[in-house]
Design an enzyme around this catalytic site. Structure first.
Site, PDB file in Angstrom:
ATOM      1  N   CYS A   1      13.134   6.011  -7.951  1.00  0.00           N
ATOM      2  CA  CYS A   1      13.247   5.107  -9.108  1.00  0.00           C
ATOM      3  C   CYS A   1      14.501   5.257  -9.959  1.00  0.00           C
ATOM      4  CB  CYS A   1      12.028   5.283 -10.003  1.00  0.00           C
ATOM      5  SG  CYS A   1      10.508   4.839  -9.168  1.00  0.00           S
TER       6      CYS A   1
ATOM      7  N   ARG B   1      12.648  10.149  -0.897  1.00  0.00           N
ATOM      8  CA  ARG B   1      13.548   9.041  -1.224  1.00  0.00           C
ATOM      9  C   ARG B   1      14.561   9.477  -2.282  1.00  0.00           C
ATOM     10  NH1 ARG B   1       9.169   4.402  -2.183  1.00  0.00           N
ATOM     11  NH2 ARG B   1       8.169   6.105  -3.305  1.00  0.00           N
TER      12      ARG B   1
ATOM     13  N   ALA C   1      15.602   4.879 -17.682  1.00  0.00           N
ATOM     14  CA  ALA C   1      16.983   5.183 -18.073  1.00  0.00           C
ATOM     15  C   ALA C   1      16.999   6.330 -19.097  1.00  0.00           C
ATOM     16  CB  ALA C   1      17.650   3.937 -18.641  1.00  0.00           C
TER      17      ALA C   1
ATOM     18  N   LYS D   1      11.074  16.426  -5.412  1.00  0.00           N
ATOM     19  CA  LYS D   1      10.489  17.324  -6.410  1.00  0.00           C
ATOM     20  C   LYS D   1       9.288  17.994  -5.748  1.00  0.00           C
ATOM     21  CE  LYS D   1       7.736  15.156  -9.610  1.00  0.00           C
ATOM     22  NZ  LYS D   1       7.260  14.123 -10.546  1.00  0.00           N
TER      23      LYS D   1
ATOM     24  N   ALA E   1       0.851  -1.195   0.000  1.00  0.00           N
ATOM     25  CA  ALA E   1       0.000   0.000   0.000  1.00  0.00           C
ATOM     26  C   ALA E   1       0.883   1.239   0.000  1.00  0.00           C
ATOM     27  CB  ALA E   1      -0.908  -0.019   1.230  1.00  0.00           C
TER      28      ALA E   1
ATOM     29  N   ARG F   1       0.775   2.032   8.193  1.00  0.00           N
ATOM     30  CA  ARG F   1       0.473   2.521   6.845  1.00  0.00           C
ATOM     31  C   ARG F   1      -1.001   2.266   6.507  1.00  0.00           C
ATOM     32  NH1 ARG F   1       4.821   2.515   1.893  1.00  0.00           N
ATOM     33  NH2 ARG F   1       4.718   4.751   1.837  1.00  0.00           N
TER      34      ARG F   1
ATOM     35  N   GLN G   1      17.726   6.321  -9.979  1.00  0.00           N
ATOM     36  CA  GLN G   1      19.041   5.750  -9.665  1.00  0.00           C
ATOM     37  C   GLN G   1      18.956   4.234  -9.484  1.00  0.00           C
ATOM     38  OE1 GLN G   1      22.162   7.503  -7.021  1.00  0.00           O
ATOM     39  NE2 GLN G   1      21.405   5.945  -5.626  1.00  0.00           N
TER      40      GLN G   1
HETATM   41  N1  LIG Z   1       7.168   5.461  -6.384  1.00  0.00           N
HETATM   42  C1  LIG Z   1       6.975   5.521  -7.678  1.00  0.00           C
HETATM   43  O1  LIG Z   1       6.744   6.579  -8.218  1.00  0.00           O
HETATM   44  C2  LIG Z   1       7.044   4.280  -8.517  1.00  0.00           C
HETATM   45  C3  LIG Z   1       6.597   4.339  -9.836  1.00  0.00           C
HETATM   46  C4  LIG Z   1       6.660   3.199 -10.615  1.00  0.00           C
HETATM   47  C5  LIG Z   1       7.129   2.005 -10.078  1.00  0.00           C
HETATM   48  N2  LIG Z   1       7.560   1.963  -8.796  1.00  0.00           N
HETATM   49  C6  LIG Z   1       7.983   0.668  -8.267  1.00  0.00           C
HETATM   50  O2  LIG Z   1       6.883   0.124  -7.516  1.00  0.00           O
HETATM   51  C7  LIG Z   1       7.359  -0.629  -6.387  1.00  0.00           C
HETATM   52  C8  LIG Z   1       6.767  -0.072  -5.112  1.00  0.00           C
HETATM   53  O3  LIG Z   1       7.189   1.260  -4.992  1.00  0.00           O
HETATM   54  P1  LIG Z   1       6.508   2.235  -3.949  1.00  0.00           P
HETATM   55  O4  LIG Z   1       7.070   3.583  -4.234  1.00  0.00           O
HETATM   56  O5  LIG Z   1       5.040   2.064  -3.932  1.00  0.00           O
HETATM   57  O6  LIG Z   1       7.121   1.659  -2.578  1.00  0.00           O
HETATM   58  P2  LIG Z   1       6.599   1.907  -1.103  1.00  0.00           P
HETATM   59  O7  LIG Z   1       7.735   1.671  -0.192  1.00  0.00           O
HETATM   60  O8  LIG Z   1       5.868   3.209  -1.022  1.00  0.00           O
HETATM   61  O9  LIG Z   1       5.497   0.756  -0.901  1.00  0.00           O
HETATM   62  C9  LIG Z   1       5.794  -0.588  -0.819  1.00  0.00           C
HETATM   63  C10 LIG Z   1       4.915  -1.205   0.273  1.00  0.00           C
HETATM   64  O10 LIG Z   1       5.038  -2.619   0.230  1.00  0.00           O
HETATM   65  C11 LIG Z   1       4.900  -3.120   1.553  1.00  0.00           C
HETATM   66  N3  LIG Z   1       5.416  -4.481   1.596  1.00  0.00           N
HETATM   67  C12 LIG Z   1       6.697  -4.898   1.419  1.00  0.00           C
HETATM   68  N4  LIG Z   1       6.749  -6.237   1.475  1.00  0.00           N
HETATM   69  C13 LIG Z   1       5.483  -6.681   1.682  1.00  0.00           C
HETATM   70  C14 LIG Z   1       4.900  -7.959   1.822  1.00  0.00           C
HETATM   71  N5  LIG Z   1       5.644  -9.081   1.717  1.00  0.00           N
HETATM   72  N6  LIG Z   1       3.562  -8.056   2.043  1.00  0.00           N
HETATM   73  C15 LIG Z   1       2.801  -6.943   2.129  1.00  0.00           C
HETATM   74  N7  LIG Z   1       3.301  -5.691   2.003  1.00  0.00           N
HETATM   75  C16 LIG Z   1       4.628  -5.556   1.773  1.00  0.00           C
HETATM   76  C17 LIG Z   1       5.670  -2.121   2.383  1.00  0.00           C
HETATM   77  O11 LIG Z   1       5.297  -2.147   3.746  1.00  0.00           O
HETATM   78  C18 LIG Z   1       5.297  -0.799   1.685  1.00  0.00           C
HETATM   79  O12 LIG Z   1       4.189  -0.171   2.317  1.00  0.00           O
HETATM   80  C19 LIG Z   1       8.885  -0.559  -6.482  1.00  0.00           C
HETATM   81  O13 LIG Z   1       9.325  -1.674  -7.201  1.00  0.00           O
HETATM   82  C20 LIG Z   1       9.137   0.698  -7.292  1.00  0.00           C
HETATM   83  O14 LIG Z   1      10.362   0.641  -7.968  1.00  0.00           O
HETATM   84  C21 LIG Z   1       7.512   3.077  -7.999  1.00  0.00           C
HETATM   85  O1  LIG Z   2      13.741  18.127 -16.421  1.00  0.00           O
HETATM   86  C1  LIG Z   2      13.789  17.549 -15.338  1.00  0.00           C
HETATM   87  C2  LIG Z   2      12.809  16.616 -14.907  1.00  0.00           C
HETATM   88  C3  LIG Z   2      12.948  16.006 -13.667  1.00  0.00           C
HETATM   89  N1  LIG Z   2      14.008  16.309 -12.863  1.00  0.00           N
HETATM   90  C4  LIG Z   2      14.157  15.619 -11.568  1.00  0.00           C
HETATM   91  O2  LIG Z   2      14.111  14.217 -11.794  1.00  0.00           O
HETATM   92  C5  LIG Z   2      13.592  13.555 -10.652  1.00  0.00           C
HETATM   93  C6  LIG Z   2      12.481  12.597 -11.046  1.00  0.00           C
HETATM   94  O3  LIG Z   2      11.374  13.328 -11.500  1.00  0.00           O
HETATM   95  P1  LIG Z   2      10.077  12.640 -12.127  1.00  0.00           P
HETATM   96  O4  LIG Z   2      10.484  11.716 -13.191  1.00  0.00           O
HETATM   97  O5  LIG Z   2       9.154  13.717 -12.507  1.00  0.00           O
HETATM   98  O6  LIG Z   2       9.442  11.901 -10.868  1.00  0.00           O
HETATM   99  P2  LIG Z   2       9.342  10.372 -10.418  1.00  0.00           P
HETATM  100  O7  LIG Z   2       8.157  10.288  -9.525  1.00  0.00           O
HETATM  101  O8  LIG Z   2      10.650   9.908  -9.911  1.00  0.00           O
HETATM  102  O9  LIG Z   2       8.954   9.564 -11.759  1.00  0.00           O
HETATM  103  C7  LIG Z   2       9.893   8.812 -12.499  1.00  0.00           C
HETATM  104  O10 LIG Z   2      10.083   7.547 -11.925  1.00  0.00           O
HETATM  105  C8  LIG Z   2       8.860   6.771 -11.794  1.00  0.00           C
HETATM  106  C9  LIG Z   2       9.208   5.520 -11.043  1.00  0.00           C
HETATM  107  O11 LIG Z   2       9.722   4.526 -11.837  1.00  0.00           O
HETATM  108  C10 LIG Z   2       8.315   6.511 -13.183  1.00  0.00           C
HETATM  109  O12 LIG Z   2       7.127   5.743 -13.076  1.00  0.00           O
HETATM  110  C11 LIG Z   2       8.040   7.846 -13.874  1.00  0.00           C
HETATM  111  O13 LIG Z   2       7.572   7.617 -15.200  1.00  0.00           O
HETATM  112  C12 LIG Z   2       9.323   8.663 -13.912  1.00  0.00           C
HETATM  113  O14 LIG Z   2       9.068   9.955 -14.451  1.00  0.00           O
HETATM  114  C13 LIG Z   2      13.134  14.661  -9.702  1.00  0.00           C
HETATM  115  O15 LIG Z   2      14.122  14.869  -8.715  1.00  0.00           O
HETATM  116  C14 LIG Z   2      13.023  15.863 -10.598  1.00  0.00           C
HETATM  117  O16 LIG Z   2      13.195  17.074  -9.912  1.00  0.00           O
HETATM  118  C15 LIG Z   2      14.972  17.219 -13.275  1.00  0.00           C
HETATM  119  O17 LIG Z   2      15.937  17.474 -12.553  1.00  0.00           O
HETATM  120  N2  LIG Z   2      14.833  17.819 -14.492  1.00  0.00           N
END
Ligand SMILES: NC(=O)c1ccc[n+]([C@@H]2O[C@H](COP(=O)([O-])OP(=O)(O)OC[C@H]3O[C@@H](n4cnc5c(N)ncnc54)[C@H](O)[C@@H]3O)[C@@H](O)[C@H]2O)c1
Ligand SMILES: O=c1ccn([C@@H]2O[C@H](COP(=O)(O)OP(=O)(O)O[C@H]3O[C@H](CO)[C@@H](O)[C@H](O)[C@H]3O)[C@@H](O)[C@H]2O)c(=O)[nH]1
Length: 527
Positions: free
Chosen positions: A273, A343, A222, A336, A10, A39, A275
């Site tokens: 994400c 994170r 990437a 941002k 969640a 949470r 890095q």
């Molecule tokens: N944050 C983003 O913008 C974003 C975007 C696209 C993809 N992702 C990917 O999605 C995934 C999740 O990212 P997030 O940002 O939501 O992470 P998050 O840390 O916000 O959420 C993950 C949740 O999973 C729970 N969890 C972990 N192990 C568990 C288990 N075995 N059973 C039940 N709950 C469990 C944790 O307690 C946590 O609340 C990652 O792989 C991330 O790379 C993140």
């Molecule tokens: O021109 C730009 C655009 C972004 N950023 C920085 O890049 C980082 C990432 O920004 P952004 O991509 O907007 O946010 P995220 O939530 O990290 O989203 C990225 O990472 C997610 C997790 O994988 C993906 O789902 C999204 O498509 C992808 O945009 C932030 O620190 C921004 O400030 C810059 O420095 N310059």
């Protein structure tokens, strides 16, 4: 009622994604489950665990109707038809692939639990970002106990960006679904497609094989991060030549083949994400015997580290090569604007750099709590990406130099310098005359996001540094003075371009300084 969905995890992805599915599909019951009780309690309260514009309204509209948050993980997984897995996939901190490879501990334990509790066929959806070929391993785990249950695994990576998650989910550029090319796999793809088809136009739902879907997620991040590192690399060259990075980005982005998005120079990209996913990609390339490809992508992260480091060095060198005992206001800590997420925020590295030079930091962010900031500054690299209650903290005395305050005016009062690290809109609207009046003189502003009007600030009296913009004479002349002094100190090294001087606290030639020590922290090479 239609299918029953359960999402494990969640978090930033699981919460908003499932809220939108519930909103758009009133015929589907959606449960979001997590091992973290705080949470889940927060999701069930008025104070949601994450800040995302527009999320509150959707959760309030659906919660208790067809959207539920619970810690009853096993029962709800057992009762569902489609299980999304959206758990943490952090970077490994030890063992094989440490510092690069994805740690699939949480994914694996979720998969084992699904296999153990299931009594009916299920579609298991990879929502977390995972290394390509993960589905193969997950399939093995799901089928290990041979109870005669059929599991179909799909890859459905999430592309939402934080701060705009609700818009991204409402109108995604594309939804990507990868599945096995078997009849069962294709049936599962069709079932998931039918969920998204409630609101996403058919032509925006792409279907591929499993490995293409898994890899496309890593590739997309990437490519996005590469654009930022490209413009950030240019920003350093702009500062060296007098070009303006905003003008360069505009001119370059006007080429319709390149396009204008993601070309904002900054103190560095952050977020959970970019890095992590690039390091994961690098590791996969290495494992597949492709070191050249690995090195190509590694450079995106290296330039990002360089950019954060370069910013700190600018701050320290401009302020007479020392910030020891000086108050520095840090405006913004989130990675941002419009999110409370910290994170991998560049603020952490910038603050560490300044703290190591003994600065006293006054930090303000509109959405990040004091607890979170202090926690972030105490965590070891990569430890942030574990469920909150499992994160090891590392108490540090550097926190004695940190104050977290309630607004930007309090942060800047009595400060020698201001660093803008997050592009929050409110920082554009501050009364900078008032801020200047309350600061020590000379008063410095370091704009790590190019959101402030440099010429207006200069009129007030500030010494201004903006990423990739023509340098203020003050900032510009400092390194030159250091080089001149260095030539006097080390005449035998003239012409040796590998040679440089540190920006340590004892170095400022025109202020009666002593000869510096040399170390790897080179800031100026002598041409
Ligand atoms: N944050 C983003 O913008 C974003 C975007 C696209 C993809 N992702 C990917 O999605 C995934 C999740 O990212 P997030 O940002 O939501 O992470 P998050 O840390 O916000 O959420 C993950 C949740 O999973 C729970 N969890 C972990 N192990 C568990 C288990 N075995 N059973 C039940 N709950 C469990 C944790 O307690 C946590 O609340 C990652 O792989 C991330 O790379 C993140
Ligand atoms: O021109 C730009 C655009 C972004 N950023 C920085 O890049 C980082 C990432 O920004 P952004 O991509 O907007 O946010 P995220 O939530 O990290 O989203 C990225 O990472 C997610 C997790 O994988 C993906 O789902 C999204 O498509 C992808 O945009 C932030 O620190 C921004 O400030 C810059 O420095 N310059």
């Amino acid at each position: 009622m239609g299918v029953k969905i359960c999402c494990i995890g969640a978090g930033y992805v699981g919460g908003p994604t499932m809220a939108v599915i519930a909103l758009k599909c009133p015929d589907i019951i959606v449960h979001v489950v997590d091992i973290s009780k705080p949470r889940i309690d927060a999701w069930n309260s008025d104070e949601l665990p994450i800040y995302e514009p527009g999320l509150d309204e959707v959760v309030k509209a659906c919660r208790g109707k067809n959207l539920f948050f619970s810690t009853d993980v096993e029962r709800l997984v057992a009762e569902s038809d489609i299980v999304f897995v959206s758990v943490n996939t952090p970077t490994k901190t030890s063992g094989l692939g440490a510092g690069k490879a994805a740690d699939l501990t949480y994914w694996e334990s979720a998969a084992r639990m699904i296999a153990d509790v299931s009594t009916s066929d299920k579609i298991v959806v990879e929502k977390s970002t995972v290394p390509v070929k993960t589905a193969e391993a997950i399939e093995k785990i799901l089928t290990h106990n041979k109870k005669g249950i059929n599991f179909e695994i799909l890859s459905n990576p999430e592309f939402l960006a934080e701060g705009t998650a609700m818009e991204d989910l409402n109108q995604p550029d594309r939804v990507l679904i990868g599945g096995r090319e078997t009849p069962g796999g294709q049936k599962a793809v069709a079932a998931l497609k039918a969920v998204y088809a409630h609101w996403v136009p058919e032509e925006n739902i792409l279907t591929t094989n499993l490995w293409s879907a898994e890899l496309s997620k890593l590739a997309a991040n990437a490519f996005l991060a590469q654009r930022i590192s490209s413009i950030n690399a240019m920003s350093a060259l702009c500062e060296a030549t007098g070009a303006d990075v905003s003008e360069v980005a505009y001119a370059v982005g006007k080429d319709s083949r390149i396009g204008p998005k993601f070309l904002n120079a900054s103190v560095g990209f952050g977020g959970s994400c970019f890095q992590k996913d690039i390091l994961n990609l690098v590791y996969i390339c290495e494992c597949n015997g492709l070191p050249e490809v690995a090195n190509y992508w590694k450079q995106v992260v290296q330039i990002n580290d360089y950019q954060k480091d370069r910013f700190v060095r600018r701050v320290v060198s401009s302020m007479f090569n020392t910030v020891s005992g000086k108050k520095v206001a840090v405006l913004g800590f989130a990675f941002k604007k419009d999110t409370g997420d910290t994170r991998e925020t560049p603020a952490i590295d910038v603050c560490h750099g300044l703290l190591q030079d003994k600065a006293l930091l006054n930090i303000y962010d509109p959405q990040v709590t004091e607890d979170q900031i202090k926690r972030d500054l105490s965590l070891n690299k990569f430890d942030w990406d574990h469920p909150h209650h499992l994160q090891p903290t590392n108490p540090t005395t550097l926190l004695n130099q940190v104050s977290v305050v309630k607004d930007a005016y309090e942060a800047t009062k009595g400060a020698h310098g201001v660093c803008v690290i997050t592009e929050w809109d409110e920082f554009k609207k501050l009364d900078y005359q008032k801020i200047y009046d309350g600061m020590q003189k000379p008063a410095f502003i370091f704009d790590g996001r190019n959101v402030l009007n440099g010429s207006e600030l200069r009129k007030i009296g500030f010494i201004v540094y903006s990423i990739g913009k023509p340098l203020d004479p003050w900032v510009k002349d400092l390194p030159a003075a250091i080089v001149r002094m260095c030539l006097l100190w080390f005449p035998d090294r003239v012409g040796d371009t590998s040679f440089g001087v540190i920006g340590g606290s004892n170095l400022m030639c025109e202020y009666g300084i002593t000869r510096p020590a040399i170390d790897e922290q080179i800031i100026v090479s002598i041409e």
